[in-house]
Motif scaffolding. Structure first.
Motif, PDB file in Angstrom:
ATOM      1  N   UNK A 611       0.838  -1.279   0.015  1.00  0.00           N
ATOM      2  CA  UNK A 611       0.066   0.037   0.019  1.00  0.00           C
ATOM      3  C   UNK A 611       1.102   1.368  -0.005  1.00  0.00           C
ATOM      4  N   UNK A 612       2.009   1.270   0.783  1.00  0.00           N
ATOM      5  CA  UNK A 612       2.920   2.298   0.942  1.00  0.00           C
ATOM      6  C   UNK A 612       3.670   2.634  -0.488  1.00  0.00           C
ATOM      7  N   UNK A 613       3.745   1.551  -1.408  1.00  0.00           N
ATOM      8  CA  UNK A 613       4.276   1.747  -2.515  1.00  0.00           C
ATOM      9  C   UNK A 613       3.333   2.317  -3.433  1.00  0.00           C
ATOM     10  N   UNK A 614       2.206   1.752  -3.503  1.00  0.00           N
ATOM     11  CA  UNK A 614       0.971   2.254  -4.341  1.00  0.00           C
ATOM     12  C   UNK A 614       0.851   3.934  -4.027  1.00  0.00           C
TER      13      UNK A 614
ATOM     14  N   UNK B 125       5.477  -3.408  -7.735  1.00  0.00           N
ATOM     15  CA  UNK B 125       4.959  -3.555  -6.405  1.00  0.00           C
ATOM     16  C   UNK B 125       4.830  -5.297  -6.251  1.00  0.00           C
ATOM     17  N   UNK B 126       3.934  -5.674  -7.012  1.00  0.00           N
ATOM     18  CA  UNK B 126       3.706  -7.054  -6.737  1.00  0.00           C
ATOM     19  C   UNK B 126       5.089  -8.006  -7.128  1.00  0.00           C
ATOM     20  N   UNK B 156      11.632   0.017  -3.850  1.00  0.00           N
ATOM     21  CA  UNK B 156      11.273   1.048  -2.973  1.00  0.00           C
ATOM     22  C   UNK B 156      11.432   1.120  -1.475  1.00  0.00           C
ATOM     23  N   UNK B 157      11.595   2.347  -0.836  1.00  0.00           N
ATOM     24  CA  UNK B 157      11.637   2.282   0.345  1.00  0.00           C
ATOM     25  C   UNK B 157      10.823   1.448   1.338  1.00  0.00           C
ATOM     26  N   UNK B 158       9.590   1.577   0.867  1.00  0.00           N
ATOM     27  CA  UNK B 158       8.353   0.874   1.403  1.00  0.00           C
ATOM     28  C   UNK B 158       8.585  -0.458   1.747  1.00  0.00           C
ATOM     29  N   UNK B 159       9.477  -1.209   0.990  1.00  0.00           N
ATOM     30  CA  UNK B 159       9.559  -2.728   1.017  1.00  0.00           C
ATOM     31  C   UNK B 159      10.743  -2.786   1.685  1.00  0.00           C
ATOM     32  N   UNK B 160      11.721  -1.724   2.436  1.00  0.00           N
ATOM     33  CA  UNK B 160      12.728  -2.051   3.016  1.00  0.00           C
ATOM     34  C   UNK B 160      12.664  -2.933   4.153  1.00  0.00           C
TER      35      UNK B 160
END
Lengths: 633, 219
Positions: A611-614, B125-126, B156-160
């Protein structure tokens, strides 16, 4: 409200609920979003703005939701702060970002898919079949048009499709599960010594003026927020209907005009014979069936009494053929296919019909019995009608009164009486309350802001009429105001002394504990430990969180190990760990529950990251300051 | 009047001359623009109709997943991946099917689906979600190097936090306690404070002989 939308979702919903509800606040499609440039927007997502109204709607939904979940434990003041509002804004933005991401990915439910979902929705079904009446009823109960519901459902299906692919599919590596299972079951044999602060209270010596000093230095803690006693008027369908006296003539007229609501429709029972010929079968087959049916019909016309016999012999209707073609009583409401039903209701008693062709084939129908339509006598339904009638009147009256009511309380601001007299309402009163703990009828942020504002408090004016809940307008005035005050020292003294004593006792416990820890570490012969017990993370045997962290965190390479530290609830604990072991047989129930817990946690983490990436691509701007801005007046 | 007429006639003649010279060019340009526009619309229409058809299959797959029907799930996902591989539904369907296969004990099929998302899914993202899951499966099969390689992918940072958490899992399984601790500590700092990933990490750190980093509460 909108309960039925919430229960719609199919998969394990508890996680989805976190993110998707309240669904209604999303707004109606991207096109409906306000264009950019609204200076009061609380956020911008994907080029659309989230207006203050959107936010307020979401907030109301959320509060209602929480009230339902928490019941008597619901405390509105917990949600009346910038953090809680920020959290609601976050949810709203998450929903919008998700809806926007779905749209960008062409995830749009087709009309067909939408229809399938409505038709297969269990809550619109009776005996496993879709009921249009139930569906329309549910919509009406929620004050929604079917197109609004469809828009909402469409959006929800899209968001659900996008999120379920991540949220419902998480797994956790078996290696990690095994690691956690071992950790949960690892047993440690422990002896403990807990020094509770109560042991030290006798030693505490407070200075005689300690309480006074504390009181002087911490005035803020003893402030009592402003309180007021309010009088108020509630304009709602309920309060209005109280003053409506049913008009006998009108009620009678209503009864006469709405007979169908109080009546039982005519029902008819038939015998029939079916000679099947499915629609679309070859012409020859249909013709053969017709000839056969005509033959039977000729026999029947000659002797209608042979109907049961012929039905047994020739009818191919599986349910009725055995019973001589006999069917159950049915009203003219679509129980049977239309041509069949139309014919049945055109027949005279005992009459045999001509051939009736339907999609199933050819029917011959005989009317056996008629239960005439009946109407409940007036007296029996009078109370019900009066209530209906009153409610209808009150609803109309409510719609007609809103403006006038708002006008009167505003133009005659010194009393609620004129409005009460005009609309035959009763002025109610609410006992002293602080803003954070309002009575139910007044529990609306907008109304409270006005009631605790200068106009109402200093100038003693009526507040504007505020819609505190759908269909409920309230205007209130201040009957008595107690400004913010400070509790007098005499009242607070005992509490302060007890608190200071406890604080000192804790400090003493800590000091003593640290000395004892040192001694215990230094000498294996240290006395004072209790009996040895065996604990594990899964079975802490009453040991608190802090204690468990010390015990399980102690290194196991050099035993016995002595650890100690302060406890959050007060006091000092020292532990000696003598033995570390693993049980011979792991507990399968524990492993299963661990798997569930870890998968759920992984699902949440995966989805949060996703969700954060979206959201990174959703061009989000947040303006929480616009929420906190005081209303202009 | 006559002078004006003359002037007007002159202008008209000029215009005609201009049109004779540039008319074709203008028309060609106009037609080209219209063609591009029509093409763009056709392309969008095609994308949407593909997505709508894929959604129908995906919707069914969602129901099947709830029922844990291994064979049916594989069939529907297979259909979707084959017919509509470029839609957003393809990687979603692959993730769904991977879960059903994994729960049914068919690790090979599950891995193949995740690998498909990583290699061919049209959604970055997926793909990152799939990387973390695939690394978890490789970890279970003790293919540590392959698993670690997946966790080195740019994201992206959100996956860190997710990547670091899994990296720590792998390193810990390899017996590299200090490295695992470092990864988990890093993950803890990057994890959302409201997320219960932090609780999981706290326990992991305790097991690796460390402790969760102290984080100053945000004011």
């Amino acid at each position: 409200m909108f309960e039925f939308i919430r229960t719609h979702q199919r998969l394990m919903q508890f996680l989805l609920l976190l993110i998707i509800v309240p669904a209604f606040a999303i707004g109606f499609g991207m096109q409906g979003w306000n264009p950019a440039g609204d200076p009061n927007a609380v956020a911008k997502v994907c080029g659309g703005t989230v207006s203050m109204q959107d936010f307020e709607r979401a907030q109301q939904e959320y509060l209602q939701n929480m009230r339902q979940q928490l019941g008597a434990n619901f405390r509105p003041e917990f949600f009346d702060n910038p953090e809680a509002r920020g959290a609601i804004l976050d949810r709203l933005v998450n929903q919008r970002a998700l809806a926007c991401a779905a749209l960008k990915r062409n995830i749009v439910a087709s009309d067909d898919l939408l229809r399938q979902n409505i038709l297969h929705d269990k809550q619109f079904q009776i005996d496993g079949k879709f009921s249009n009446e139930l569906y329309q009823g549910a919509l009406a109960n929620n004050g929604m048009s079917s197109s609004a519901y469809e828009t909402l459902l469409r959006q929800q299906l899209a968001m659900q499709a996008l999120s379920s692919g991540v949220l419902m599919t998480a797994s956790s590596p078996q290696t990690v599960q095994a690691l956690f299972a071992r950790a949960q079951e690892e047993q440690r044999e422990v002896q403990e010594l807990v020094l509770k602060p109560e042991l030290y209270t006798a030693q505490v010596k407070l200075a005689p003026d300690a309480a006074q000093k504390y009181y002087d230095a911490n005035q803020k803690e003893f402030q009592v927020p402003p309180q007021l006693r309010a009088e108020y008027l509630v304009l709602s369908v309920d309060t209005l209907s109280a003053s409506i006296a049913p008009d006998a003539a009108e009620v009678r007229k209503y009864y006469d005009q709405n007979q169908n609501r109080y009546g039982v429709p005519e029902e008819r029972q038939a015998r029939h014979i079916l000679i099947p010929a499915a629609a679309g079968a070859p012409a020859a087959e249909i013709a053969a069936a017709r000839t056969k049916a005509e033959g039977i019909l000729t026999q029947l016309k000659a002797d209608p009494n042979k109907f049961p016999q012929l039905a047994k012999e020739f009818s191919k209707d599986p349910g009725s053929a055995e019973k001589g073609g006999e069917l159950d009583f049915a009203a003219h409401n679509g129980t049977f296919v239309k041509p069949f039903e139309d014919k049945l209701f055109a027949l005279k008693q005992g009459e045999v019909s001509d051939l009736v062709q339907t999609d199933y084939g050819f029917h011959i129908i005989q009317l056996m019995a008629v239960k005439p339509s009946s109407v409940k006598p007036f007296e029996q339904v009078r109370a019900e009608i009066e209530a209906d009638w009153k409610k209808q009147r009150a609803q109309k009256l409510y719609a007609d009164s809103i403006d006038g009511f708002a006008d009167i309380v505003y133009t005659q601001p010194d009393s609620l009486k004129p409005a009460a007299d005009k609309y035959k309402l009763t002025v109610q009163s609410a006992p002293l309350f602080a803003r954070g703990a309002p009575p139910k009828d007044l529990n609306n942020p907008n109304l409270l802001t006005k009631l605790f504002g200068d106009e109402a408090v200093k100038n003693k004016r009526n507040t504007e009429a505020v819609e505190v809940a759908p269909g409920m307008m309230v205007s209130a005035r201040v009957a008595e105001y107690k400004p913010q005050s400070v509790r007098p020292f005499a009242e607070a003294q005992a509490g302060i002394t007890a608190m200071l004593t406890q604080r000192e006792a804790r400090a003493l416990a800590k000091k003593d504990g640290e000395a004892k820890l040192k001694a215990a570490k230094a000498s294996p012969d240290f006395v004072g430990f209790g009996a040895a017990r065996t604990l594990s993370r899964a079975k802490p045997e009453g040991t608190g969180q802090d204690g468990m962290r010390m015990i399980m965190g102690a290194p196991k390479d050099k035993l016995p190990a002595v650890v100690g530290g302060e406890l959050a609830e007060g006091g000092y604990a020292i532990y000696r760990i003598n033995k570390v072991s693993q049980p011979d047989k792991p507990d399968p129930a524990l492993a299963a529950s661990l798997k569930t817990t870890l998968e759920r946690s992984q699902a949440e983490s995966d989805f949060n990251a996703y969700l954060a990436a979206l959201k990174l691509t959703a061009k989000i701007e947040l303006h929480p300051e616009n929420i906190e801005k005081k209303p202009a007046n | 009047m006559a002078a004006l007429d003359l002037e007007e006639q002159e202008q008209l003649a000029e215009l005609k001359a201009w049109w004779n010279r540039y008319g074709n060019l203008v028309l060609t340009a106009f037609i080209l623009i219209m063609l591009v526009f029509a093409g763009f619309n056709a392309w969008r229409y095609y994308q949407r109709s593909q997505a709508a058809a894929a959604f129908a299959i995906y919707d069914e797959l969602q129901n099947v997943t709830a029922a844990r029907d291994k064979a049916k799930s594989a069939e529907l996902a297979g259909q979707l991946l084959e017919r509509f591989p470029r839609t957003s539904f393809a990687p979603l369907a692959a993730l769904m099917n991977a879960k059903v296969q994994l729960d049914a004990g068919d690790n090979k099929a599950a891995k193949a689906q995740l690998q498909w998302v990583v290699d061919s899914g049209k959604d970055d993202d997926l793909r990152n979600v799939a990387r973390v899951r695939l690394a978890g499966m490789l970890l279970d099969e003790k293919m540590y190097d392959d698993a670690l390689k997946l966790m080195d992918a740019a994201h992206p940072a959100s996956f860190d936090a997710l990547f670091l958490d899994r990296k720590g899992d792998i390193l810990f399984a390899q017996g590299k306690n200090a490295d695992a601790r470092a990864a988990w500590q890093d993950a803890f700092l990057k994890a959302d404070e409201k997320n219960n990933l932090r609780q999981v990490l706290t326990l992991k750190l305790e097991l690796a002989g460390g402790s969760a980093p102290v984080v100053k509460a945000r004011s």
